[in-house]
Design a protein around this motif. Structure first.
Motif, short mmCIF file in Angstrom:
data_model
loop_
_atom_site.label_atom_id
_atom_site.label_comp_id
_atom_site.label_asym_id
_atom_site.label_seq_id
_atom_site.Cartn_x
_atom_site.Cartn_y
_atom_site.Cartn_z
N ALA A 112 0.83 -1.07 -0.06
CA ALA A 112 0.18 0.06 -0.04
C ALA A 112 0.86 1.18 0.02
CB ALA A 112 -1.12 -0.05 1.50
N SER A 115 2.32 1.74 -3.40
CA SER A 115 1.40 2.06 -4.40
C SER A 115 1.05 3.70 -4.30
CB SER A 115 0.20 1.32 -4.18
OG SER A 115 -0.87 1.49 -5.28
N VAL A 116 0.64 4.23 -2.94
CA VAL A 116 0.14 5.35 -3.07
C VAL A 116 1.52 6.36 -3.19
CG1 VAL A 116 -1.93 5.20 -1.40
CG2 VAL A 116 0.49 5.41 -0.49
N LEU A 130 -5.04 4.60 -0.07
CA LEU A 130 -5.48 3.39 -0.20
C LEU A 130 -6.45 2.64 0.47
CD1 LEU A 130 -3.36 0.46 -1.99
CD2 LEU A 130 -4.95 0.11 -0.16
N LEU A 202 -7.83 2.57 -4.72
CA LEU A 202 -6.78 3.53 -4.88
C LEU A 202 -7.35 4.92 -5.31
CD1 LEU A 202 -3.54 3.84 -4.78
CD2 LEU A 202 -3.56 3.40 -7.11
N THR A 228 -1.04 -3.15 -8.19
CA THR A 228 -1.25 -3.15 -6.61
C THR A 228 -2.31 -4.22 -6.48
OG1 THR A 228 -1.02 -0.87 -6.84
CG2 THR A 228 -2.04 -1.82 -4.93
#
Ligand SMILES: [Fe+2]
Length: 424
Positions: A112, A115-116, A130, A202, A228
């Protein structure tokens, strides 16, 4: 890195300008000069009317102006194309970096966070979040991770709207996009797909409007959401495996304790002591993990023998070999099996089943040999009373160099002196 990329682009732009100018000079300026020369030398002298001459010059000049304008337009178009290619390359590079981090991440929290952070890098957004689907269907998705300069403050203001769009995106299985008003910014929410349902979303917030996310930015975000999703599903699978192994081991250890009439978890106590000795001997994480499982399951082979067979019986010596064969078939325990195989070897080579000596026996097995003996000496059982702690320590001292590895004994006795291992 930013500076070096800018430098590279600057050099590239200069080269491009030179190439375009050369092409312009050879393709337009030289022919125009030649045309002017021919007109001036051979055409004008043959024209009697002055008005026609002025018209001819005006025609040649307008061709020159048009040619210059087309050069300037071409230059501008080339530069904007170059800038777009560079931005796409930066996004591709960010996505590739995120892809390798996501693949290598073991836990959902790391995935997470990657990903962000990547979503902010790809879009230059104010914030990225997320959210994960709540375990209770009637409750909104929960915030799991965030990134961006205004992430916390913004979520307090527009958290409800993000949760609303998250439901919309997860119900439709498509990105939900909404333009904000005033300083609330545009929102893009992409669903993250699980095995059979949506895992979460997301969400990306931009200071201006959702139109900022059109084109290749949106393509990059869709790719990031896909990466993700796959990483989250893999992490969930690994988590299930860990959960299964942890609880299956617990069940096996309990069954073993009952079967062998061990007092309050012999395997668990051996594992605790072995862990302390292993750390004192600087074993790495993988070795400590193998040591842990081998300590818990070292007597697993005894499950093959009837409870009525006395534990001291010669036939029971086969339990080390049997335990090895039981565990070697389990791929995740293939490194644990050889340790179990050797836990009754002795440092002087008089143990069983293979009669290995010294360094031929793995360090993990040498640790278990001592910790197993210590716990057996200090625990009551149905066939013998426990020794005192001091007597057991004396026994370990006297068997050092014969039954036990002197290095392991030293680490163990140091821990006893420090009070880290006691008779309590
Ligand atoms: Fe044993």
């Amino acid at each position: 890195m930013e500076e070096s990329r800018h430098h590279r682009n600057s050099i590239f732009s200069q080269r491009l300008d030179r190439t375009t100018f050369t092409a312009y000079f050879l393709g337009a300026v030289v022919p125009l000069l030649a045309l002017g020369f021919i007109v001036e030398r051979y055409v004008i002298p043959t024209i009697p009317d002055k008005g026609h001459i002025v018209g001819m010059i005006a025609f040649v000049c307008s061709i020159a102006v048009l040619s210059l304008l087309s050069f300037l337009v071409l230059r501008k178009t080339t530069h904007s194309t170059l800038a777009r290619i560079d931005r796409d390359n930066q996004r591709l590079s960010a996505l590739l970096g995120a892809s390798s981090s996501l693949t290598a991440s073991e836990y959902a929290s790391d995935i997470a966070a990657t990903s962000v952070a990547c979503a902010v890098e790809l879009t230059g957004a104010q914030a990225a979040y997320l959210l994960v689907r709540s375990k209770h269907p009637e409750e909104p998705a929960e915030l799991f991770e965030s990134a961006g300069p205004d992430a916390e403050k913004l979520f307090q203001t527009i958290g409800d709207r993000i949760a609303e769009l998250a439901e919309l995106a997860m119900n439709s299985g498509r990105p939900a996009i909404k333009n904000g008003s005033g300083n609330r910014g545009g929102l893009v929410v992409l669903p993250l797909s699980g095995e059979s349902s949506w895992l979460g979303v997301l969400a990306i917030v931009h200071a201006r409007s959702a139109s900022e996310f059109e084109g290749s930015k949106m393509d990059a975000l869709n790719t990031l959401a896909g990466l993700t999703s796959v990483a989250m599903r893999n992490a969930d699978l690994r988590d299930s495996q860990r959960n299964f192994f942890s609880h299956m081991t617990e069940i096996l250890v309990t069954a073993l304790d009952v079967h062998l009439d061990y007092n309050n978890g012999h395997g668990t106590r051996v594992a605790q002591t072995a862990n302390r000795v292993g750390r004192a001997l600087n074993l790495d994480d993988k070795q400590l993990q193998n040591l842990h499982f081998a300590s818990l399951l070292h007597d697993i082979g005894m499950l093959k023998f009837d409870r009525s067979v006395p534990k001291g019986d010669k036939v029971c010596q086969k339990h080390a070999e049997i335990g090895y064969r039981m565990l070697a078939r389990i791929r995740l325990w293939e490194d644990v099996a050889p340790i179990v195989h050797s836990h009754h070897e002795r440092y002087d080579g008089t143990g069983y089943p293979q009669g290995l000596a010294g360094e031929e026996i793995s360090l993990e097995a040498r640790i278990i040999t001592l910790c197993d003996a210590f716990d057996a000496m200090t625990s009551n059982s149905s066939y013998k009373a426990a020794m005192s702690f001091e007597e057991a320590i004396e026994e370990i001292r006297s068997c050092t160099g014969t039954q036990f590895d002197p290095r392991v004994s030293e680490a163990f006795l140091d821990l006893v002196a420090q009070g880290a291992i006691s008779g309590q």
